[in-house]
Design a protein around this motif. Structure first.
Motif, PDB file in Angstrom:
ATOM      1  N   LEU A 261     -32.424  25.035  -6.380  1.00  0.00           N
ATOM      2  CA  LEU A 261     -32.484  24.073  -7.489  1.00  0.00           C
ATOM      3  C   LEU A 261     -32.717  24.801  -8.809  1.00  0.00           C
ATOM      4  O   LEU A 261     -32.107  24.472  -9.832  1.00  0.00           O
ATOM      5  N   GLU A 262     -33.591  25.803  -8.769  1.00  0.00           N
ATOM      6  CA  GLU A 262     -33.853  26.575  -9.995  1.00  0.00           C
ATOM      7  C   GLU A 262     -32.585  27.280 -10.481  1.00  0.00           C
ATOM      8  O   GLU A 262     -32.334  27.372 -11.683  1.00  0.00           O
ATOM      9  N   GLU A 263     -31.789  27.732  -9.513  1.00  0.00           N
ATOM     10  CA  GLU A 263     -30.530  28.376  -9.869  1.00  0.00           C
ATOM     11  C   GLU A 263     -29.588  27.379 -10.534  1.00  0.00           C
ATOM     12  O   GLU A 263     -28.911  27.692 -11.507  1.00  0.00           O
ATOM     13  N   ARG A 264     -29.560  26.164 -10.011  1.00  0.00           N
ATOM     14  CA  ARG A 264     -28.686  25.152 -10.609  1.00  0.00           C
ATOM     15  C   ARG A 264     -29.131  24.813 -12.025  1.00  0.00           C
ATOM     16  O   ARG A 264     -28.325  24.515 -12.896  1.00  0.00           O
ATOM     17  N   ILE A 265     -30.428  24.875 -12.242  1.00  0.00           N
ATOM     18  CA  ILE A 265     -30.934  24.565 -13.579  1.00  0.00           C
ATOM     19  C   ILE A 265     -30.585  25.675 -14.557  1.00  0.00           C
ATOM     20  O   ILE A 265     -30.160  25.427 -15.679  1.00  0.00           O
ATOM     21  N   SER A 266     -30.709  26.913 -14.104  1.00  0.00           N
ATOM     22  CA  SER A 266     -30.579  28.024 -15.059  1.00  0.00           C
ATOM     23  C   SER A 266     -29.174  28.621 -15.150  1.00  0.00           C
ATOM     24  O   SER A 266     -28.804  29.170 -16.179  1.00  0.00           O
ATOM     25  N   ASP A 267     -28.377  28.512 -14.111  1.00  0.00           N
ATOM     26  CA  ASP A 267     -27.051  29.137 -14.135  1.00  0.00           C
ATOM     27  C   ASP A 267     -26.034  28.192 -14.785  1.00  0.00           C
ATOM     28  O   ASP A 267     -25.768  27.102 -14.278  1.00  0.00           O
ATOM     29  N   PRO A 268     -25.446  28.600 -15.938  1.00  0.00           N
ATOM     30  CA  PRO A 268     -24.520  27.707 -16.661  1.00  0.00           C
ATOM     31  C   PRO A 268     -23.346  27.239 -15.798  1.00  0.00           C
ATOM     32  O   PRO A 268     -22.849  26.129 -15.980  1.00  0.00           O
ATOM     33  N   ASP A 269     -22.883  28.075 -14.867  1.00  0.00           N
ATOM     34  CA  ASP A 269     -21.752  27.682 -14.016  1.00  0.00           C
ATOM     35  C   ASP A 269     -22.160  26.730 -12.899  1.00  0.00           C
ATOM     36  O   ASP A 269     -21.324  26.135 -12.234  1.00  0.00           O
ATOM     37  N   LYS A 270     -23.455  26.618 -12.663  1.00  0.00           N
ATOM     38  CA  LYS A 270     -23.905  25.723 -11.592  1.00  0.00           C
ATOM     39  C   LYS A 270     -24.659  24.518 -12.136  1.00  0.00           C
ATOM     40  O   LYS A 270     -24.941  23.578 -11.399  1.00  0.00           O
ATOM     41  N   HIS A 271     -24.953  24.580 -13.442  1.00  0.00           N
ATOM     42  CA  HIS A 271     -25.781  23.541 -14.024  1.00  0.00           C
ATOM     43  C   HIS A 271     -25.232  22.137 -13.798  1.00  0.00           C
ATOM     44  O   HIS A 271     -25.977  21.172 -13.589  1.00  0.00           O
ATOM     45  N   TRP A 272     -23.902  22.005 -13.807  1.00  0.00           N
ATOM     46  CA  TRP A 272     -23.291  20.674 -13.650  1.00  0.00           C
ATOM     47  C   TRP A 272     -23.603  20.048 -12.292  1.00  0.00           C
ATOM     48  O   TRP A 272     -23.486  18.833 -12.132  1.00  0.00           O
ATOM     49  N   LYS A 273     -24.001  20.884 -11.341  1.00  0.00           N
ATOM     50  CA  LYS A 273     -24.337  20.344 -10.018  1.00  0.00           C
ATOM     51  C   LYS A 273     -25.761  19.791  -9.979  1.00  0.00           C
ATOM     52  O   LYS A 273     -26.151  19.140  -9.018  1.00  0.00           O
ATOM     53  N   PHE A 274     -26.538  20.115 -10.994  1.00  0.00           N
ATOM     54  CA  PHE A 274     -27.933  19.713 -10.972  1.00  0.00           C
ATOM     55  C   PHE A 274     -28.087  18.232 -11.290  1.00  0.00           C
ATOM     56  O   PHE A 274     -27.517  17.722 -12.250  1.00  0.00           O
ATOM     57  N   ASP A 275     -28.856  17.574 -10.471  1.00  0.00           N
ATOM     58  CA  ASP A 275     -29.133  16.151 -10.673  1.00  0.00           C
ATOM     59  C   ASP A 275     -30.651  15.975 -10.575  1.00  0.00           C
ATOM     60  O   ASP A 275     -31.247  16.278  -9.545  1.00  0.00           O
ATOM     61  N   PRO A 276     -31.270  15.502 -11.664  1.00  0.00           N
ATOM     62  CA  PRO A 276     -32.739  15.384 -11.632  1.00  0.00           C
ATOM     63  C   PRO A 276     -33.238  14.500 -10.483  1.00  0.00           C
ATOM     64  O   PRO A 276     -34.381  14.629 -10.046  1.00  0.00           O
ATOM     65  N   LYS A 277     -32.351  13.636  -9.968  1.00  0.00           N
ATOM     66  CA  LYS A 277     -32.734  12.811  -8.814  1.00  0.00           C
ATOM     67  C   LYS A 277     -33.111  13.692  -7.619  1.00  0.00           C
ATOM     68  O   LYS A 277     -33.919  13.288  -6.774  1.00  0.00           O
ATOM     69  N   ASP A 278     -32.505  14.893  -7.553  1.00  0.00           N
ATOM     70  CA  ASP A 278     -32.823  15.798  -6.441  1.00  0.00           C
ATOM     71  C   ASP A 278     -34.306  16.191  -6.456  1.00  0.00           C
ATOM     72  O   ASP A 278     -34.916  16.412  -5.411  1.00  0.00           O
ATOM     73  N   LEU A 279     -34.865  16.277  -7.666  1.00  0.00           N
ATOM     74  CA  LEU A 279     -36.289  16.625  -7.772  1.00  0.00           C
ATOM     75  C   LEU A 279     -37.150  15.496  -7.222  1.00  0.00           C
ATOM     76  O   LEU A 279     -38.162  15.729  -6.556  1.00  0.00           O
ATOM     77  N   ALA A 280     -36.720  14.262  -7.515  1.00  0.00           N
ATOM     78  CA  ALA A 280     -37.466  13.110  -7.005  1.00  0.00           C
ATOM     79  C   ALA A 280     -37.406  13.085  -5.478  1.00  0.00           C
ATOM     80  O   ALA A 280     -38.429  12.895  -4.809  1.00  0.00           O
ATOM     81  N   GLU A 281     -36.202  13.295  -4.933  1.00  0.00           N
ATOM     82  CA  GLU A 281     -36.054  13.262  -3.470  1.00  0.00           C
ATOM     83  C   GLU A 281     -36.881  14.368  -2.815  1.00  0.00           C
ATOM     84  O   GLU A 281     -37.405  14.206  -1.712  1.00  0.00           O
ATOM     85  N   ARG A 282     -36.962  15.494  -3.489  1.00  0.00           N
ATOM     86  CA  ARG A 282     -37.703  16.645  -2.962  1.00  0.00           C
ATOM     87  C   ARG A 282     -39.163  16.298  -2.675  1.00  0.00           C
ATOM     88  O   ARG A 282     -39.797  16.874  -1.798  1.00  0.00           O
TER      89      ARG A 282
END
Lengths: 272, 272
Positions: free
Chosen positions: A184-205
């Motif tokens: 998840l941290e990679e999705r947040i910080s990597d510009p090429d992966k950022h689009w995959k990040f969904d804050p809902k994933d943090l809630a589910e976590r």
């Protein structure tokens, strides 16, 4: 060695974070160094692509692969790695998202049934009807009684599919909570992966333990020989793909697929 | 060099058997020996797979690739060669067969419209609504007047798709009658290919000249800048794939796709 057996969910099992990092294929002497393992995945993927051609030509069976796992568990990556060399016309991937309004107005198996494979077809479910006993259970949208009813419905549904010629393979991609954190941290910080990040994933976590519990129960309740569950340690992406691809090859090999026999009338035909 | 231009159907054109064996990329100095060309196809296919990831992430456009051609022209082979390295979840192939009873009860664009790509999606049509001005015209199921009406309907339909963000690329895979003879004979005699043989193909082959005429007319009537036709010489499978892959790369490159910008609120988020 029977690779399917190696990963088949046990009757009694506890999902532990530690297992997510285990490498059963390594313990069985089936791995090498990482680059060699990656090459092996490609070779297996090539064999799977070859089997698909005969599978389609024979039109005898249907193959349904179900992929489940926590967010970032690598469902997309597994599809790419294991099924990526199949003819795009020979495979259909279906990603089940949050149900639409129309889908919610039907029973939860309705949208799933529409997408099951036909004769000679290979279909991959990225998430599936199992979400309806996972997220639905974790958030209390259904109670234990309804959940039990659904396990029975799923067993019935999958038995019907199997009895109609469908080979069902269900994979739980098992990652640890720490591994998910890193991804998840990679999705947040990597510009090429950022689009995959969904804050809902943090809630589910936040419901990690509840999800593990729900997975464990769902797997145990629906782990039958005609629709087996495989628990794939998925902290290592390479070992994950190697495991899934090895199982697929083992299953497809056992089918002893052959091209349909030539039609004797056709063989005599002349092209003018 | 503009590769799209090289293959774009001319305003005035005659489909000749000789053209099916031509190699415009060779004349343009863009080919090498066969094994090097094959490797080049793989490299282009890898680039296309890379573009797909951004295409999907950006969710700005839709891409519809239409493949048409006589039986054995290599539509399946082109899909495998050019799009074979794309993530199976990132591409959808649709093969339009003989319409079902339900499909026949609707207009001919009905079943096609259902399958067009959504935002960020790449869809390949193996045959398409063009069959309804090809086989239908050749066999006299529709008259010239209805055929003209359909050209206009197709132009309207495709313009609407383009205006709604769809990039349309239409490929006619052009083989010669002699090349088809060889490929049909191979299907008859090769046990691994025999299942692909359909005696109906021999019947259709008798209408070769009529089909060439129908293709020529359909292409000319619907060859517009927002939905261009490319005539791909397809006697050589390698050159065919090289041509299609080169066009795809040129088109995708021009789009200057980028991953969507990071959401500043998300970037600050912590995973616990």
């Amino acid at each position: 060695m029977n690779i399917c057996e190696l990963f088949r969910a046990r009757k009694k099992m506890d999902l532990h974070d530690a297992d997510a990092a285990s490498k059963p294929l390594a313990s069985a002497g089936k791995t090498n160094d990482k680059s060699e393992d990656k090459l092996q995945v490609v070779r297996l993927a090539e064999r799977i692509a070859g089997y698909q051609d005969v599978f389609y030509a024979a039109r005898e069976r249907k193959l349904l692969v179900v992929l489940q796992g926590m967010d970032t568990a690598g469902k997309d990556g597994a599809v790419r790695g294991v099924f990526g060399l199949i003819d795009p016309l020979g495979i259909r991937g279906v990603a089940f998202k949050t149900p639409t309004e129309n889908e919610r107005e039907h029973d939860y198996l309705w949208r799933v049934h529409k997408e099951v494979p036909g004769q000679g077809e290979i279909v991959i479910f990225n998430r599936s009807h199992y979400e309806d006993v996972l997220i639905s259970r974790v958030h209390g949208w259904i109670d234990e009684k309804e959940c039990q009813r659904r396990y029975a419905q799923i067993r019935d549904f999958e038995r019907m599919l199997a009895e109609s010629g469908t080979v069902l393979l269900k994979f739980f991609l098992h990652i640890s909570k720490e591994e998910q954190k890193q991804r998840l941290e990679e999705r947040i910080s990597d510009p090429d992966k950022h689009w995959k990040f969904d804050p809902k994933d943090l809630a589910e976590r936040q419901y990690w333990a509840e999800y593990q519990q729900a997975y464990q129960q769902a797997i145990q309740e629906t782990n039958v020989d005609h629709a087996p569950w495989y628990v794939i340690p998925a902290n290592s992406k390479t070992h994950r793909n190697l495991a899934i691809a090895s199982i697929l090859v083992e299953v497809l090999e056992k089918m002893q697929l052959t091209y349909p026999p030539a039609n004797p009338d056709y063989v005599k035909m002349k092209v003018v």
